[in-house]
Scaffold this motif. Structure first.
Motif, PDB file in Angstrom:
ATOM      1  N   ARG A  77       0.390  -1.331   0.454  1.00 24.04           N
ATOM      2  CA  ARG A  77       0.089   0.435  -0.407  1.00 24.04           C
ATOM      3  C   ARG A  77       1.263   1.319   0.236  1.00 24.04           C
ATOM      4  NH1 ARG A  77      -5.305   0.153   3.758  1.00 24.04           N
ATOM      5  NH2 ARG A  77      -5.291   1.293   1.686  1.00 24.04           N
ATOM      6  N   TRP A  78       0.659   2.384  -0.254  1.00 26.43           N
ATOM      7  CA  TRP A  78       1.176   3.582  -0.575  1.00 26.43           C
ATOM      8  C   TRP A  78       0.478   4.650  -0.922  1.00 26.43           C
ATOM      9  CZ3 TRP A  78       5.738   5.855  -0.624  1.00 26.43           C
ATOM     10  CH2 TRP A  78       5.503   7.392  -0.989  1.00 26.43           C
ATOM     11  N   GLY A  79       0.151   5.998   0.056  1.00 23.51           N
ATOM     12  CA  GLY A  79      -0.436   7.219  -0.117  1.00 23.51           C
ATOM     13  C   GLY A  79      -0.346   7.831   1.452  1.00 23.51           C
ATOM     14  N   MET A  80      -1.916   8.415   1.796  1.00 21.31           N
ATOM     15  CA  MET A  80      -1.751   9.165   2.795  1.00 21.31           C
ATOM     16  C   MET A  80      -2.694   8.936   3.513  1.00 21.31           C
ATOM     17  SD  MET A  80      -1.574  13.588   0.796  1.00 21.31           S
ATOM     18  CE  MET A  80      -2.305  13.117  -0.368  1.00 21.31           C
ATOM     19  N   GLU A  81      -4.155   7.669   3.693  1.00 21.85           N
ATOM     20  CA  GLU A  81      -4.287   7.241   3.498  1.00 21.85           C
ATOM     21  C   GLU A  81      -4.692   6.343   3.630  1.00 21.85           C
ATOM     22  OE1 GLU A  81      -9.560   7.467   3.970  1.00 21.85           O
ATOM     23  OE2 GLU A  81      -7.679   8.326   2.207  1.00 21.85           O
ATOM     24  N   PRO A 162       9.642  11.752   1.206  1.00 21.11           N
ATOM     25  CA  PRO A 162       8.445  10.651   1.633  1.00 21.11           C
ATOM     26  C   PRO A 162       9.085   9.211   1.867  1.00 21.11           C
ATOM     27  CG  PRO A 162       8.243  11.589  -0.875  1.00 21.11           C
ATOM     28  CD  PRO A 162       9.310  11.837  -0.654  1.00 21.11           C
ATOM     29  N   LEU A 163       7.764   8.417   2.808  1.00 21.93           N
ATOM     30  CA  LEU A 163       9.042   7.726   3.360  1.00 21.93           C
ATOM     31  C   LEU A 163       8.397   6.052   2.635  1.00 21.93           C
ATOM     32  CD1 LEU A 163      10.771   7.567   6.261  1.00 21.93           C
ATOM     33  CD2 LEU A 163       8.506   6.380   7.662  1.00 21.93           C
ATOM     34  N   SER A 164       8.919   5.909   2.717  1.00 22.26           N
ATOM     35  CA  SER A 164       9.417   4.231   1.308  1.00 22.26           C
ATOM     36  C   SER A 164      10.411   3.712   1.619  1.00 22.26           C
ATOM     37  CB  SER A 164       8.946   4.740  -0.236  1.00 22.26           C
ATOM     38  OG  SER A 164       9.231   3.948  -0.457  1.00 22.26           O
ATOM     39  N   VAL A 165      10.278   1.973   1.188  1.00 19.91           N
ATOM     40  CA  VAL A 165      11.159   0.637   1.445  1.00 19.91           C
ATOM     41  C   VAL A 165      11.583   0.638  -0.775  1.00 19.91           C
ATOM     42  CG1 VAL A 165      10.633   0.557   3.682  1.00 19.91           C
ATOM     43  CG2 VAL A 165       9.750  -0.723   1.540  1.00 19.91           C
ATOM     44  N   THR A 166      11.120   1.470  -1.546  1.00 18.68           N
ATOM     45  CA  THR A 166      11.545   1.387  -2.292  1.00 18.68           C
ATOM     46  C   THR A 166      11.573   2.541  -3.491  1.00 18.68           C
ATOM     47  OG1 THR A 166       9.047   1.597  -3.459  1.00 18.68           O
ATOM     48  CG2 THR A 166       9.573  -0.396  -2.882  1.00 18.68           C
ATOM     49  N   GLY A 167      12.206   3.716  -2.559  1.00 15.22           N
ATOM     50  CA  GLY A 167      12.416   4.621  -3.503  1.00 15.22           C
ATOM     51  C   GLY A 167      11.241   5.817  -4.439  1.00 15.22           C
ATOM     52  N   ARG A 168      10.012   4.827  -4.144  1.00 16.10           N
ATOM     53  CA  ARG A 168       8.724   5.972  -4.373  1.00 16.10           C
ATOM     54  C   ARG A 168       8.333   6.991  -4.036  1.00 16.10           C
ATOM     55  NH1 ARG A 168       3.250   2.561  -5.212  1.00 16.10           N
ATOM     56  NH2 ARG A 168       2.021   3.827  -6.092  1.00 16.10           N
ATOM     57  N   ARG A 202       6.532  12.127  19.827  1.00 16.31           N
ATOM     58  CA  ARG A 202       5.573  11.136  19.846  1.00 16.31           C
ATOM     59  C   ARG A 202       5.497  11.200  18.494  1.00 16.31           C
ATOM     60  NH1 ARG A 202       0.695  12.375  22.412  1.00 16.31           N
ATOM     61  NH2 ARG A 202       0.985  14.112  22.569  1.00 16.31           N
ATOM     62  N   PHE A 203       5.413  12.236  17.753  1.00 18.72           N
ATOM     63  CA  PHE A 203       4.580  11.978  16.724  1.00 18.72           C
ATOM     64  C   PHE A 203       5.804  12.238  15.200  1.00 18.72           C
ATOM     65  CE2 PHE A 203       1.255  13.514  19.469  1.00 18.72           C
ATOM     66  CZ  PHE A 203       1.018  12.275  19.362  1.00 18.72           C
ATOM     67  N   PHE A 204       5.376  11.690  14.264  1.00 19.35           N
ATOM     68  CA  PHE A 204       6.302  11.602  13.086  1.00 19.35           C
ATOM     69  C   PHE A 204       4.886  11.730  11.492  1.00 19.35           C
ATOM     70  CE2 PHE A 204       7.557   9.721   9.215  1.00 19.35           C
ATOM     71  CZ  PHE A 204       9.035  10.721   8.790  1.00 19.35           C
ATOM     72  N   ARG A 205       5.621  12.699  10.528  1.00 19.45           N
ATOM     73  CA  ARG A 205       5.101  12.396   9.633  1.00 19.45           C
ATOM     74  C   ARG A 205       6.006  12.685   8.353  1.00 19.45           C
ATOM     75  NH1 ARG A 205       1.702  17.819  10.102  1.00 19.45           N
ATOM     76  NH2 ARG A 205       0.030  16.431  10.280  1.00 19.45           N
ATOM     77  N   PRO A 206       6.692  12.252   7.461  1.00 15.62           N
ATOM     78  CA  PRO A 206       6.968  12.087   6.009  1.00 15.62           C
ATOM     79  C   PRO A 206       7.611  13.678   5.339  1.00 15.62           C
ATOM     80  CG  PRO A 206       5.137  10.826   5.157  1.00 15.62           C
ATOM     81  CD  PRO A 206       4.908  11.409   6.765  1.00 15.62           C
ATOM     82  N   GLY A 207       7.926  14.339   4.911  1.00 14.60           N
ATOM     83  CA  GLY A 207       7.295  15.035   3.625  1.00 14.60           C
ATOM     84  C   GLY A 207       6.603  14.504   2.653  1.00 14.60           C
ATOM     85  N   THR A 208       5.751  15.280   2.298  1.00 15.46           N
ATOM     86  CA  THR A 208       4.356  15.679   1.291  1.00 15.46           C
ATOM     87  C   THR A 208       3.061  14.275   2.091  1.00 15.46           C
ATOM     88  OG1 THR A 208       5.502  12.798   0.029  1.00 15.46           O
ATOM     89  CG2 THR A 208       6.139  15.557  -0.749  1.00 15.46           C
ATOM     90  N   HIS A 210       3.109  11.387   2.847  1.00 16.97           N
ATOM     91  CA  HIS A 210       2.950   9.239   2.498  1.00 16.97           C
ATOM     92  C   HIS A 210       4.032   9.000   3.244  1.00 16.97           C
ATOM     93  CE1 HIS A 210       1.113  12.117  -1.056  1.00 16.97           C
ATOM     94  NE2 HIS A 210       0.588  10.681  -1.968  1.00 16.97           N
ATOM     95  N   TYR A 211       3.717   7.788   2.916  1.00 19.50           N
ATOM     96  CA  TYR A 211       4.015   6.309   3.263  1.00 19.50           C
ATOM     97  C   TYR A 211       4.184   5.258   2.382  1.00 19.50           C
ATOM     98  CZ  TYR A 211       3.362   8.786   7.993  1.00 19.50           C
ATOM     99  OH  TYR A 211       3.047   9.689   9.403  1.00 19.50           O
ATOM    100  N   ASP A 212       4.704   4.515   2.682  1.00 23.30           N
ATOM    101  CA  ASP A 212       3.995   3.145   1.865  1.00 23.30           C
ATOM    102  C   ASP A 212       3.740   2.463   3.569  1.00 23.30           C
ATOM    103  OD1 ASP A 212       6.466   1.936   3.030  1.00 23.30           O
ATOM    104  OD2 ASP A 212       7.411   2.044   0.605  1.00 23.30           O
ATOM    105  N   ASP A 213       3.492   0.887   3.583  1.00 23.68           N
ATOM    106  CA  ASP A 213       2.980   0.522   4.420  1.00 23.68           C
ATOM    107  C   ASP A 213       3.773  -0.219   5.269  1.00 23.68           C
ATOM    108  OD1 ASP A 213       2.815  -1.756   2.825  1.00 23.68           O
ATOM    109  OD2 ASP A 213       1.908  -3.203   3.230  1.00 23.68           O
ATOM    110  N   VAL A 214       4.580  -0.936   4.769  1.00 22.48           N
ATOM    111  CA  VAL A 214       6.672  -1.385   5.658  1.00 22.48           C
ATOM    112  C   VAL A 214       6.883   0.673   6.283  1.00 22.48           C
ATOM    113  CG1 VAL A 214       8.723  -2.403   4.790  1.00 22.48           C
ATOM    114  CG2 VAL A 214       6.654  -2.648   3.669  1.00 22.48           C
ATOM    115  N   ALA A 215       6.571   1.361   5.572  1.00 25.29           N
ATOM    116  CA  ALA A 215       7.322   1.999   6.148  1.00 25.29           C
ATOM    117  C   ALA A 215       6.593   2.709   7.557  1.00 25.29           C
ATOM    118  CB  ALA A 215       7.254   3.479   5.384  1.00 25.29           C
ATOM    119  N   VAL A 216       5.232   2.969   7.143  1.00 23.06           N
ATOM    120  CA  VAL A 216       4.091   2.818   8.312  1.00 23.06           C
ATOM    121  C   VAL A 216       4.905   1.341  10.099  1.00 23.06           C
ATOM    122  CG1 VAL A 216       2.010   2.594   8.991  1.00 23.06           C
ATOM    123  CG2 VAL A 216       2.306   3.991   6.949  1.00 23.06           C
TER     124      VAL A 216
END
Length: 289
Positions: A77-81, A162-168, A202-208, A210-216
């Motif tokens: 999964r990928w996105g803001m939600e 954006p927080l990803s494990v694939t460079g997305r 306590r909290f993190f928000r990445p640039g943009t 956006h996350y993928d589910d592994v990054a979450v």
């Protein structure tokens, strides 16, 4: 207890804001000065500031162990939600949380003093997501914000990726490219903020945002809670004052608004100046996440 799957109806302006996230943390040619320690905080009783029921995520292991655990994992999964991203909270009455990002980097190391003065003069608490580059450019100002109990400081990463494990990529901004890079994007600023605050953020928000589910999962295991938003208030600091004011009209109990605090030439401060007293008059109270 948490509404982590906020409906698309409540995610204001996500599609329309695609280019805006890039603009919000691109170079601001109108003002590139570094923020200075200019605002004096009024005395605040920290015990009187309400807080949402969100708690810090328990850390599962060391950063090296977290990176190794997810090495080679393929996201689905990928996105803001998605599950695991907190975009609303379980409110007590008409509570909402204001959050403001400081993205850092070239053209993004200033601060909207008018916005901060509004929050301080009106005694409005907010959660400030600070990028490590912004903190490093403004150590005195960051320490002043950390000392003001109106503000809770949170983690906005190291390089605003954006927080990803694939460079997305999101909005043409490349994401972190591996589990180790994702850990590094979170952890270096986690340590910087821990030193600044005397306790971990306590909290993190990445640039943009956006996350993928592994990054979450990685963020949670590092002991921080991944945060999104339900109101996109200033479209990456590109919205006019009227647009900011109108976006804030979507406030509902448990809402988390996103705006930016590093663009003094934007419409954010003027829009919030119009919107926040109106929300208060309507019975809303503002809480820390």
């Amino acid at each position: 207890m948490l509404d982590r799957n906020v409906s698309r109806r409540r995610l204001i302006g996500l599609g329309a804001a695609a280019a805006a996230f890039v603009a919000g943390c691109g170079t601001d040619k109108g003002n590139t000065t570094t923020a200075q320690s200019r605002t004096t905080a009024n005395a605040v009783d920290v015990q009187a500031i309400p807080r949402s029921p969100l708690q810090q995520a328990p850390a599962a292991n060391s950063p090296a162990a977290v990176a190794a655990r997810h090495a080679g994992a393929q996201p689905t999964r990928w996105g803001m939600e998605m599950d695991g991203i907190t975009s609303t909270f379980a409110a007590t009455g008409k509570q909402m949380a204001l959050t403001f990002d400081a993205c850092g980097g070239p053209g993004n190391n200033d601060i909207d003093e008018t916005l901060l003065n509004l929050l301080i003069s009106q005694q409005i608490p907010a959660t400030l997501f600070l990028n490590k580059r912004w903190i490093d450019a403004n150590p005195g100002r960051a320490a002043q914000l950390a000392a003001n109990p109106l503000f809770e400081l949170a983690n906005h990463g190291v390089a605003h990726k954006p927080l990803s494990v694939t460079g997305r990529a999101a909005y043409e901004i490349p994401g972190t490219g591996s589990s180790q890079e994702a850990v590094d994007e979170v952890w270096a600023n986690h340590e910087r903020l821990t030193t600044l605050l005397g306790k971990p953020p306590r909290f993190f928000r990445p640039g943009t945002a956006h996350y993928d589910d592994v990054a979450v999962a990685i963020v949670n295991e590092l002991g921080e809670r991944p945060v999104g938003f339900s109101i996109n208030a200033d479209y990456g600091a590109t919205a006019s004052a009227a647009e900011v004011q109108n976006a804030m009209k979507a406030a509902a109990p448990g809402a988390i608004s996103l705006a930016h605090m590093h663009r003094p030439n934007s419409g954010t401060a003027a829009g919030m100046t119009a919107a926040l007293p109106t929300l208060r008059s309507a019975g809303f109270t503002f809480v820390h996440l």
